[in-house]
Scaffold this active site. Sequence first.
Site, mmCIF file in Angstrom:
data_model
loop_
_atom_site.group_PDB
_atom_site.id
_atom_site.type_symbol
_atom_site.label_atom_id
_atom_site.label_comp_id
_atom_site.label_asym_id
_atom_site.label_seq_id
_atom_site.Cartn_x
_atom_site.Cartn_y
_atom_site.Cartn_z
ATOM 1 N N ASP A 231 -0.649 -0.795 -1.932
ATOM 2 C CA ASP A 231 0.212 -0.502 -3.059
ATOM 3 C C ASP A 231 -0.038 0.969 -3.399
ATOM 4 O O ASP A 231 -1.058 1.551 -2.986
ATOM 5 C CB ASP A 231 -0.091 -1.410 -4.258
ATOM 6 C CG ASP A 231 1.064 -1.408 -5.267
ATOM 7 O OD1 ASP A 231 1.931 -0.514 -5.191
ATOM 8 O OD2 ASP A 231 1.083 -2.287 -6.155
HETATM 9 C C1 BGC Z 1 4.211 -1.147 -7.485
HETATM 10 C C2 BGC Z 1 4.811 -1.620 -6.173
HETATM 11 C C3 BGC Z 1 5.834 -0.628 -5.693
HETATM 12 C C4 BGC Z 1 5.174 0.726 -5.555
HETATM 13 C C5 BGC Z 1 6.114 1.825 -5.081
HETATM 14 C C6 BGC Z 1 3.705 0.277 -7.405
HETATM 15 O O1 BGC Z 1 3.385 0.740 -8.680
HETATM 16 O O2 BGC Z 1 3.152 -2.004 -7.856
HETATM 17 O O3 BGC Z 1 5.391 -2.884 -6.323
HETATM 18 O O4 BGC Z 1 6.401 -1.051 -4.493
HETATM 19 O O5 BGC Z 1 4.661 1.137 -6.825
HETATM 20 O O6 BGC Z 1 7.024 2.129 -6.067
#
Ligand code: BGC
Length: 753
Positions: A231
């Site tokens: 993530d």
């Molecule tokens: C989120 C993810 C997301 C990623 C990219 C993170 O803060 O938890 O679900 O895909 O950001 O935007």
Amino acid sequence: MKRNIKELISQMTLEEKAGMCSGKDFWHLKSVRRLGIPEVMVSDGPHGLRKQDQQADHLGMNESIKAVCFPAACATACTFDRELLEKMGKALGEECQAEDVSVLLGPAVNIKRSPLCGRNFEYFSEDPYLSGQIASSFIKGVQSKGIGTSIKHFACNNQEYRRMSCSSELDERTLREIYLPSFETAVKEAQPRTVMCSYNQVNGEFASQSKKLLNDILRDEWGFKGYVMSDWGAVNERVPGLAAGLELEMPASCGSTDRQIVTAVQNGTLSEQILDRAVERILNVIFDYADHRDTSAVFDKDADHELAARIEEESIVLLQNDGILPLSTGIRAAFIGEFAQKPRFQGGGSSHINSFKVTNALEGASGMADITYAQGYRTDTDEPDEALEAAAVEAAKAADAAVLFVGLPDSFESEGYDRTHMQMPSCQNRLVEKVCAVQPNTVIVLHNGSPVEMPWCNRVRAIVEVYLGGQAVGAATANVLFGKVNPCGKLAETIPMKVSDNPSWLNFPGDGKKVEYREGIFVGYRYYDTKEMPVRFPFGHGLSYTTFEYSDLKLSAGSIKDTDTLEVSVTITNTGSRAGKETVQLYVSDLTASANRPVKELKNFAKVSLVPGESKTITMLLDKRSFAWYHTGISDWYAASGKYEILIGRSSRDIVLRDTVELISTTILPMAVTPNTTFGELLENPVTCAKVSSMASQIASGMGGDPQEGSAAAEAISEEMIEQMMSNMPLRALRSFAGFTEEQIEAFISSLQ
Ligand code: BGC
């Protein structure tokens, strides 16, 4: 195109290989031009395309391209419709092809442990079976277009509070039965090209460097073939993470962690083979996309907007209706509440879509009725606006019916933080009461990503849950309100009476360092139903404008081995006057008492479409896993021999048909016999049963003594009592009650091993 990726890797420098393991920037992976490795892009996800061209961020703050916002997962799960989710996935896959996005960052399948989790709107359900089925269908759809998915957030990321550091503390059985199966099913059935590991720690270890999660379970047990990405910002220590199975760090690390990898290989603390394997996994997915690149794909926004409307129509859950719905066309209807004009149709954060258009309910219902609109409340404050309220009450009075569009404003729920309560803004609750006081025909339309308390529930005639229904929510809502569409959504989560009823209430969100999942496997209806607690609306609940009768439940066998498959068939008849769809739910109840289990668990479902008077017989399958629980003693799924009830329901609380099947386990549990093993345990085990049964009855009869018939002593002794005492007696008691010596007890124990 055929290419030898291993050969390609052998031509890469150590620096190039390390570089492949982190992003080039916020959304791109690196290219290696001289070797023909293309640069590819990934984008959020999950219910639309958030492709950022310019200023990048992971919280949905900066502009992304104009796109289509489909209903969020909280809504789509209510369709209980595998085919429809596949269709939605296909549409998104095509959008990605048209926009040259190689991986769509979704679906998000974390379990709704508490209604307070700020990101519940992006997640499917409190039930792992439903969540796994819906996720698999979505993945199959997207990937059928040559686009990868990234199932997220792996694992146990069930709250936003301190999500980047907090440790989710849970036992192995709970992990396996509740928090992993959505991922497991999706990996086994749909093989997502990538998995996104979560920010949090699990039992004290960062998910981003957990070998147990990223390698042993994901790859060795489930057979995952793609690559794991972090993530955004989830990497704690890069080199241990890579060794554990985290192939790609996102976003870019400005080269710093690439250098750490290079150094680790050079000084021998990381084997180059591990790096090569990671690069190979990443390149497989990159080239898979490149080979399926479809430059002729079109992003047909209008067609996808229409599809978003159709999906939302199937998602809407009619929670309550005394017959007022559908509204007659042509009536005077007061549409009250800001959400009628400016619907809340998506949540905040990384999934936030820049919708190219939004249909509100006023537009959706135009031509269907004589509609007046009153704003009623403001969404930027909890405080009532007296003037808006008064105008709304007047509009309600003057109409034949009032439809109140209420729910949660953006600030009440979002990625990044959790709710602290389950109430709607007090100005909205007050408005509902005021309108009900002047208009007996009041209908509620709820816009929210997670359940709300409904203190006015018994005063309104109908409640329509539209969740965060995507950019076409207004059209879908109007079609349901006026009966152009017969609602068929079923709740994918329980709506409790109040938040403190929720099983995680005493342990949510923890102290910031740790959050203990003390409710264990008793999540959602598994808890409420086992506790026999009143709930506002149960899991699986949802009404229709027609009626369905269930009959002829048949099991393919009365007794099966755990290696067999059981076919369960049931006939559904539309006994009303409108065409409609019904979701038939199959729950299994374990009567064997082999473990502490919820009173029922969803193990299959089927959605059936019927015209009035029509009947269809549907068949659903159950296998060992449908009966099993995760036995930590054997580190495997175990279905004990004995009886199981097969329950067919309209919801978890409305079971209409039931039957029983006998299951024969082919697993013999290993048994370590000690002086504290009880006779009961030995009698239950087929291997030891024969050896101890005669001795058990001998001791039991000895225990009863020989009391005089009719005496007080005889009354105090029942066969049941003796049986129970015997069953609970450990072997060491042979010393006191059967005169065994220590040596005899030891010899007896070794004869049982
Ligand atoms: C989120 C993810 C997301 C990623 C990219 C993170 O803060 O938890 O679900 O895909 O950001 O935007």
